[in-house]
Design an enzyme around this catalytic site. Structure first.
Site, PDB file in Angstrom:
ATOM      1  N   LYS A  77      16.030   4.126  -2.643  1.00 29.17           N
ATOM      2  CA  LYS A  77      14.645   4.554  -2.852  1.00 29.17           C
ATOM      3  C   LYS A  77      14.682   5.969  -3.378  1.00 29.17           C
ATOM      4  CE  LYS A  77      10.537   2.803  -1.777  1.00 29.17           C
ATOM      5  NZ  LYS A  77      10.251   1.381  -1.863  1.00 29.17           N
ATOM      6  N   GLY A 179      -4.443  -1.956  -3.686  1.00 22.73           N
ATOM      7  CA  GLY A 179      -3.635  -1.697  -4.880  1.00 22.73           C
ATOM      8  C   GLY A 179      -2.936  -2.965  -5.326  1.00 22.73           C
ATOM      9  N   GLY A 182      -2.190  -5.298  -2.164  1.00 19.80           N
ATOM     10  CA  GLY A 182      -3.368  -5.716  -1.412  1.00 19.80           C
ATOM     11  C   GLY A 182      -4.307  -6.603  -2.206  1.00 19.80           C
TER      12      GLY A 182
HETATM   13  P1  NAD Z   1      -0.728   1.008  -5.171  1.00 23.80           P
HETATM   14  O1  NAD Z   1      -0.580   2.442  -5.499  1.00 23.80           O
HETATM   15  O2  NAD Z   1      -0.959   0.029  -6.267  1.00 23.80           O
HETATM   16  O3  NAD Z   1      -1.935   0.827  -4.136  1.00 23.80           O
HETATM   17  C1  NAD Z   1      -2.040   1.542  -2.966  1.00 23.80           C
HETATM   18  C2  NAD Z   1      -3.468   1.410  -2.455  1.00 23.80           C
HETATM   19  O4  NAD Z   1      -3.537   2.030  -1.183  1.00 23.80           O
HETATM   20  C3  NAD Z   1      -4.536   2.075  -3.323  1.00 23.80           C
HETATM   21  O5  NAD Z   1      -5.682   1.241  -3.354  1.00 23.80           O
HETATM   22  C4  NAD Z   1      -4.847   3.369  -2.566  1.00 23.80           C
HETATM   23  O6  NAD Z   1      -6.163   3.841  -2.800  1.00 23.80           O
HETATM   24  C5  NAD Z   1      -4.675   2.893  -1.152  1.00 23.80           C
HETATM   25  N1  NAD Z   1      -4.440   3.917  -0.150  1.00 23.80           N
HETATM   26  C6  NAD Z   1      -3.653   5.018  -0.206  1.00 23.80           C
HETATM   27  N2  NAD Z   1      -3.721   5.683   0.965  1.00 23.80           N
HETATM   28  C7  NAD Z   1      -4.552   4.979   1.767  1.00 23.80           C
HETATM   29  C8  NAD Z   1      -5.012   5.140   3.088  1.00 23.80           C
HETATM   30  N3  NAD Z   1      -4.612   6.151   3.823  1.00 23.80           N
HETATM   31  N4  NAD Z   1      -5.864   4.206   3.585  1.00 23.80           N
HETATM   32  C9  NAD Z   1      -6.254   3.150   2.844  1.00 23.80           C
HETATM   33  N5  NAD Z   1      -5.831   2.936   1.587  1.00 23.80           N
HETATM   34  C10 NAD Z   1      -5.000   3.854   1.064  1.00 23.80           C
HETATM   35  O7  NAD Z   1       0.538   0.608  -4.299  1.00 23.80           O
HETATM   36  P2  NAD Z   1       1.167  -0.827  -4.069  1.00 23.80           P
HETATM   37  O8  NAD Z   1       2.148  -1.102  -5.139  1.00 23.80           O
HETATM   38  O9  NAD Z   1       0.093  -1.822  -3.810  1.00 23.80           O
HETATM   39  O10 NAD Z   1       2.012  -0.564  -2.746  1.00 23.80           O
HETATM   40  C11 NAD Z   1       1.401  -0.500  -1.478  1.00 23.80           C
HETATM   41  C12 NAD Z   1       2.473  -0.496  -0.409  1.00 23.80           C
HETATM   42  O11 NAD Z   1       3.260  -1.671  -0.529  1.00 23.80           O
HETATM   43  C13 NAD Z   1       3.477   0.639  -0.451  1.00 23.80           C
HETATM   44  O12 NAD Z   1       3.886   0.921   0.866  1.00 23.80           O
HETATM   45  C14 NAD Z   1       4.633   0.073  -1.234  1.00 23.80           C
HETATM   46  O13 NAD Z   1       5.829   0.722  -0.959  1.00 23.80           O
HETATM   47  C15 NAD Z   1       4.630  -1.323  -0.692  1.00 23.80           C
HETATM   48  N6  NAD Z   1       5.277  -2.313  -1.550  1.00 23.80           N
HETATM   49  C16 NAD Z   1       4.882  -2.493  -2.837  1.00 23.80           C
HETATM   50  C17 NAD Z   1       5.497  -3.464  -3.602  1.00 23.80           C
HETATM   51  C18 NAD Z   1       5.047  -3.761  -5.002  1.00 23.80           C
HETATM   52  O14 NAD Z   1       5.551  -4.723  -5.557  1.00 23.80           O
HETATM   53  N7  NAD Z   1       4.112  -3.035  -5.579  1.00 23.80           N
HETATM   54  C19 NAD Z   1       6.524  -4.224  -3.055  1.00 23.80           C
HETATM   55  C20 NAD Z   1       6.895  -4.029  -1.729  1.00 23.80           C
HETATM   56  C21 NAD Z   1       6.251  -3.063  -0.992  1.00 23.80           C
END
Ligand code: NAD
Length: 372
Positions: A77, A179, A182
């Protein structure tokens, strides 16, 4: 200076590299954990406030996730310090500087994460010839755009719901963080009959007991706006998302969102960890004691990295979805069997599964010649 050895164990980390390039204002950390299964794959996060220890914990989660998913990849990471919303030209300069600074860390293949995307991976590939999660135009399978992780999470939820006797049709879902992870999880669950009753982003929480209009919310976010700008629904502060009663609660935002201080507020049957390490281990134990099933992050959210590994091998989008379905369903069943047989926590069963695979891989490696 942080004492990075205090969290070292028999698995890793192999190396933690701090990068500082004053002329371009670049500060970054690369954590490479265990590479017994193959070169480490893991996201590049852009954020102002992640410690080296947190980078390591995220890298460890990737070691476990990749091994649990049966991929020929270790875990890594990296964090580039900065505001992810900085102007695009500035971001490109910083990401390109980061790429050239870590070019020699051959055991690490960067992928997208919070604050970075396919375009950023394209810049990195352009600089150093390796990255996953690339734009379609240069051979990538855009995992965020197609919702690979959200899809995988729904596969995991489908196995878990059988265990607790929950029907997806009519199930009430709440998502923290709307994001890439979600919103796609919410969309696919809704396609299967579930109802999204609450969602939050960094600006606040939106609630609608009759079901939120997911398409409209996705459009709102694509326009760079907040869920709070949606004309319908009840608007509350962002912490209020924890209190909404539901069947499935999906943390998909930040690490440690649920801890001992707020875990008692959750009113749900299933927590499906979309984010990495969204619940502290104490909080996971408290949930188990309260009879709430938790899908461990590195089993449930492996869809993105399975997609990335498929891309790395030159596979197609259809192959990626098939691999996600097959691997996550199989691993969730193995975990659930262990949970039911041994009365262990899902995370303990998942860690044991991943460690067995890493240990077997370590037996094949000659470590002193593996250093890059
Ligand atoms: P993203 O940046 O697309 O979305 C993140 C979302 O979280 C945004 O809507 C943002 O406004 C919101 N957010 C930030 N802080 C917040 C808070 N305190 N309360 C509520 N909402 C909040 O990110 P993503 O790619 O969807 O990733 C989200 C999580 O999932 C991260 O922990 C990431 O490491 C993990 N993850 C992502 C992937 C992937 O494929 N994108 C894979 C595995 C894990």
């Amino acid at each position: 200076m942080e004492d990075v050895f205090r969290f070292a164990d028999q698995w890793g980390p192999l190396k933690i590299v701090h990068i500082h390039r004053p002329p371009v204002g670049l500060k970054a950390v690369v954590a490479i954990d265990n590479i017994a299964c193959g070169p480490a794959v893991g996201g590049v996060r852009m954020a102002p406030d992640v410690s080296a220890e947190e980078a390591f914990r995220l890298a460890r989660a990737m070691s476990l996730k990749n091994a649990a998913a049966g991929l020929a990849h270790g875990g890594g990471k990296s964090v580039v310090y900065g505001d992810p919303k900085m102007p695009l030209r500035e971001k490109e300069r910083l990401i390109r500087a980061f790429a050239s600074a870590m070019a020699d860390l051959q055991d690490y293949v960067p992928g997208p994460d919070m604050g970075t995307d396919e375009l950023a991976m394209g810049w990195i590939k352009d600089e150093i010839g390796r990255a996953v999660g690339l734009p379609r135009e240069i051979g990538g399978i855009p995992l965020d755009e197609i919702g690979a992780t959200g899809f995988g999470l729904v596969v995991a939820i489908d196995v878990a719901r059988e265990t607790i006797g929950l029907e997806l049709k009519g199930a009430r879902v709440v998502v923290q963080g709307f994001g890439s992870v979600g919103k796609h999880a919410a969309r696919i669950l809704a396609e299967r009959g579930a109802v999204l009753v609450g969602a939050s982003d960094s600006q606040g929480t939106l609630i609608e007991q009759d079901g939120l209009d997911i398409g409209a919310l996705i459009e709102l976010k694509a326009a760079g706006r907040s869920l709070r700008d949606h004309p319908r629904g009840r608007k509350l502060g962002r912490e209020a998302v924890i209190d909404i009663p539901c069947d499935i609660w999906i943390p998909a935002a930040r690490p440690d969102a649920i801890d001992t201080a707020n875990v008692g507020r959750l009113r749900t049957r299933l927590v499906a960890e979309g984010a990495n390490i969204p619940c502290t281990s104490e909080a996971e134990r408290a949930l188990a004691a309260a009879g709430v099933l938790v899908i461990p992050d590195f089993i449930g959210n492996a869809g993105g990295v399975i997609c990335a590994a498929t891309e790395y091998q030159g596979g197609t989008q259809a192959l990626a979805f098939a691999a996600i379905e097959e691997k996550i369903r199989t691993n969730m069943r193995l975990v659930m069997d262990e949970v039911e047989r041994g009365k262990v926590l899902p995370r303990a069963a998942a860690v044991a599964l991943a460690e067995r695979r890493i240990r077997a891989a370590m037996r094949t490696r000659r470590w002193e010649t593996r250093e890059s």
